[in-house]
Write an enzyme that holds these catalytic residues in place. Structure first.
Site, PDB file in Angstrom:
ATOM      1  N   HIS A  82       0.854  -1.194   0.000  1.00 36.22           N
ATOM      2  CA  HIS A  82       0.000   0.000   0.000  1.00 36.22           C
ATOM      3  C   HIS A  82       0.885   1.237   0.000  1.00 36.22           C
ATOM      4  O   HIS A  82       1.849   1.324   0.766  1.00 36.22           O
ATOM      5  CB  HIS A  82      -0.913   0.020   1.230  1.00 36.22           C
ATOM      6  N   ASP A 161     -15.517   2.176   6.673  1.00 40.92           N
ATOM      7  CA  ASP A 161     -14.492   3.103   6.170  1.00 40.92           C
ATOM      8  C   ASP A 161     -15.050   3.930   5.026  1.00 40.92           C
ATOM      9  O   ASP A 161     -14.735   5.117   4.897  1.00 40.92           O
ATOM     10  CB  ASP A 161     -13.261   2.326   5.696  1.00 40.92           C
ATOM     11  N   ARG A 168     -14.990  12.321   6.360  1.00 45.76           N
ATOM     12  CA  ARG A 168     -13.732  13.013   6.713  1.00 45.76           C
ATOM     13  C   ARG A 168     -13.336  13.988   5.612  1.00 45.76           C
ATOM     14  O   ARG A 168     -12.835  15.079   5.875  1.00 45.76           O
ATOM     15  CB  ARG A 168     -12.610  11.985   6.928  1.00 45.76           C
ATOM     16  N   SER A 183      -8.233   3.567   8.675  1.00 47.06           N
ATOM     17  CA  SER A 183      -8.829   3.529   7.332  1.00 47.06           C
ATOM     18  C   SER A 183      -8.015   2.626   6.399  1.00 47.06           C
ATOM     19  O   SER A 183      -8.551   1.739   5.733  1.00 47.06           O
ATOM     20  CB  SER A 183      -8.893   4.959   6.794  1.00 47.06           C
ATOM     21  N   LYS A 187      -8.943  -1.931   5.439  1.00 44.41           N
ATOM     22  CA  LYS A 187      -9.120  -2.514   4.102  1.00 44.41           C
ATOM     23  C   LYS A 187      -8.071  -3.602   3.839  1.00 44.41           C
ATOM     24  O   LYS A 187      -8.347  -4.603   3.189  1.00 44.41           O
ATOM     25  CB  LYS A 187      -9.018  -1.404   3.050  1.00 44.41           C
TER      26      LYS A 187
HETATM   27  N1  URA Z   1      -5.978   6.472   2.257  1.00 46.87           N
HETATM   28  C1  URA Z   1      -6.974   5.798   2.890  1.00 46.87           C
HETATM   29  O1  URA Z   1      -7.410   4.736   2.457  1.00 46.87           O
HETATM   30  N2  URA Z   1      -7.472   6.339   4.021  1.00 46.87           N
HETATM   31  C2  URA Z   1      -7.028   7.511   4.542  1.00 46.87           C
HETATM   32  O2  URA Z   1      -7.524   7.919   5.560  1.00 46.87           O
HETATM   33  C3  URA Z   1      -6.010   8.187   3.866  1.00 46.87           C
HETATM   34  C4  URA Z   1      -5.487   7.639   2.727  1.00 46.87           C
END
Ligand code: URA
Length: 434
Positions: A82, A161, A168, A183, A187
């Site tokens: 990621h 999320d 947000r 967040s 995932k």
């Molecule tokens: N990427 C995400 O998936 N969540 C965040 O809060 C910031 C970047």
């Protein structure tokens, strides 16, 4: 449990317990908590922060708000990468097929670009026919067969999320380390991984610009993942300048293919190898990092990585002929050159401004429902540290009939600095967090 009590507790700096966090996340997932309560609690978390334990509970509750994938019967480990997002960052498209060639399964659930940073899904969709919307059963089938699959977030993956991230975005609460940690990791935990490699960007084009904040975020991500039983490590990498030479969706596919052909820019190639090497090591397919990177390099040099990319494109409905014939990509024919205003050495190419210039041309989106134009973007002809003559081409601007061109020109002229003396850019990999 009264939401108002939970909000007051956090507002006054208290530590939320499991029951309180679960009530918050349940409410975000099923819509039973009004949006003004969710927003107020997000703002309280933004200002008061969360203890490490709370961040862990929040991450787990968000992951468990949906389905957690399981990969029984696979003959290899599942490892993903990621990145916190940057400009010209197309490493996923290169490292995922390379890691798959080394026996790693890469179930990548990616996002779209927002603001000045690009997104893997937009890049993939610039390949004619490529589908990123698959249900989980199809995703799992593609992964089992080909070792790599890339899709967008489905409704079953961390639904809490989805609600909270959208909220947000409109309440000024994105830049919070506990909220970002929960967040991202919710995932990744839902992907059912055996290990995770993180690329936390820092600098002008990163969403965490200050290095100490990027390090804090990386530590929070690595520790929270480990506590949740997911082995993780992070690299802190420089995003003061764009990665590679191409910024824009079709252009980045083109550069990814060139990199898999062994003809890519040095910075992009070396970061892709470093990250893929860490995935291979985390998946126990090599005894140490040096040998893991050597194995990935072999898959690059032999062309197996490129063939795996072609296979993935075909498996997801895309036209595999793009690999041999990039003319099949949509590339706008409208070109203009941005030239060096004077001679010297390039000391800055501000990736934040370059990302905004690409966005103005239509390569990115300001709002989540904006459409992107795959065929526009920027090609950097020179990079920081290079000597240039006055009038020499620095950046090629690929626009669509002049749309956003003046704004792009203005942003580019602010983005480039030319010094009189020698300039050595900082290294790309700044730190490693284990
Ligand atoms: N990427 C995400 O998936 N969540 C965040 O809060 C910031 C970047």
């Amino acid at each position: 449990m009264e939401m108002l009590d939970i909000i007051r507790k956090k507002r006054d700096g208290g530590e939320l317990n499991l029951e309180e966090i679960q009530a918050f996340i349940r409410g975000a997932s099923d819509g039973s908590v009004p949006v003004y309560h969710l927003a107020a609690l997000l703002m309280a978390i933004y200002f008061k922060g969360m203890k490490f334990r709370e961040t862990g509970l929040l991450t787990q509750a968000m992951a468990q708000s949906g389905k957690i994938l399981s990969w029984e019967g696979l003959d290899g480990p599942c490892v993903d990468k990621h990145s916190t997002g940057g400009v010209g960052d197309k490493t996923s498209l290169i490292l995922a097929p390379l890691a798959a060639c080394c026996g790693i399964y890469v179930p990548m659930i990616s996002g779209r670009g927002l603001g000045h940073t690009g997104g893997t899904l937009d890049k993939l969709e610039s390949i004619p026919g490529f589908q990123v919307r698959h249900d989980l059963a199809t995703f799992q089938k593609i992964l089992r067969k080909h070792g790599v699959a890339m899709i967008g977030q489905t409704p079953e993956i961390a639904p809490a999320d989805k609600t909270l991230y959208a909220l947000r975005d409109v309440t000024g609460t994105v830049e919070s380390i506990p909220l970002i940690t929960a967040s991202i990791l919710s995932k990744k935990i839902a992907e059912g991984l055996d290990a995770l490699v993180l690329d936390v960007k820092t600098g002008l084009g990163a969403f965490m610009q200050e290095r100490n904040m990027s390090i804090k975020l990386a530590r929070s991500l690595v520790q929270t993942a480990k506590n949740a039983g997911l082995p993780a490590q992070a690299l802190i990498t420089n995003m003061d300048h764009p990665l590679g030479n191409q910024v824009g969706n079709s252009l980045e596919i083109l550069e990814s293919i060139e990199t898999l052909q062994g003809k890519g820019p040095k910075d992009l190639t070396s970061l892709s190898l470093e990250l893929a090497g860490r995935m291979v090591l985390a998946g126990k397919k090599a005894p140490n990092l040096k040998q893991a990177i050597a194995l990935v390099r072999k898959k690059l040099d032999s062309g197996e990585g490129l063939e795996k990319f072609r296979e993935m494109v075909e498996a997801q409905g895309g036209d595999p002929r793009v690999v041999a014939n990039p003319k099949l990509l949509d590339l706008s024919p409208d070109l203009e050159v941005f030239s060096a205003p004077r001679r010297g050495v390039i000391s800055m190419m501000d990736s934040g401004l370059i990302g905004r210039a690409a966005c103005a041309l239509g390569a990115g989106r300001g709002k989540m429902d904006d459409l992107v134009d795959p065929g526009v973007g920027l090609t950097l002809k020179r990079k920081p540290g290079d000597k240039v003559r006055q009038g020499e081409a620095l950046i090629e601007i690929r626009h669509r009939q002049g749309k956003g061109l003046q704004t792009a020109r203005d942003l580019l002229s602010m983005s480039v600095c030319i010094a009189e003396t020698r300039f050595k850019p900082e290294p790309l990999i700044l730190e490693e967090i284990q």
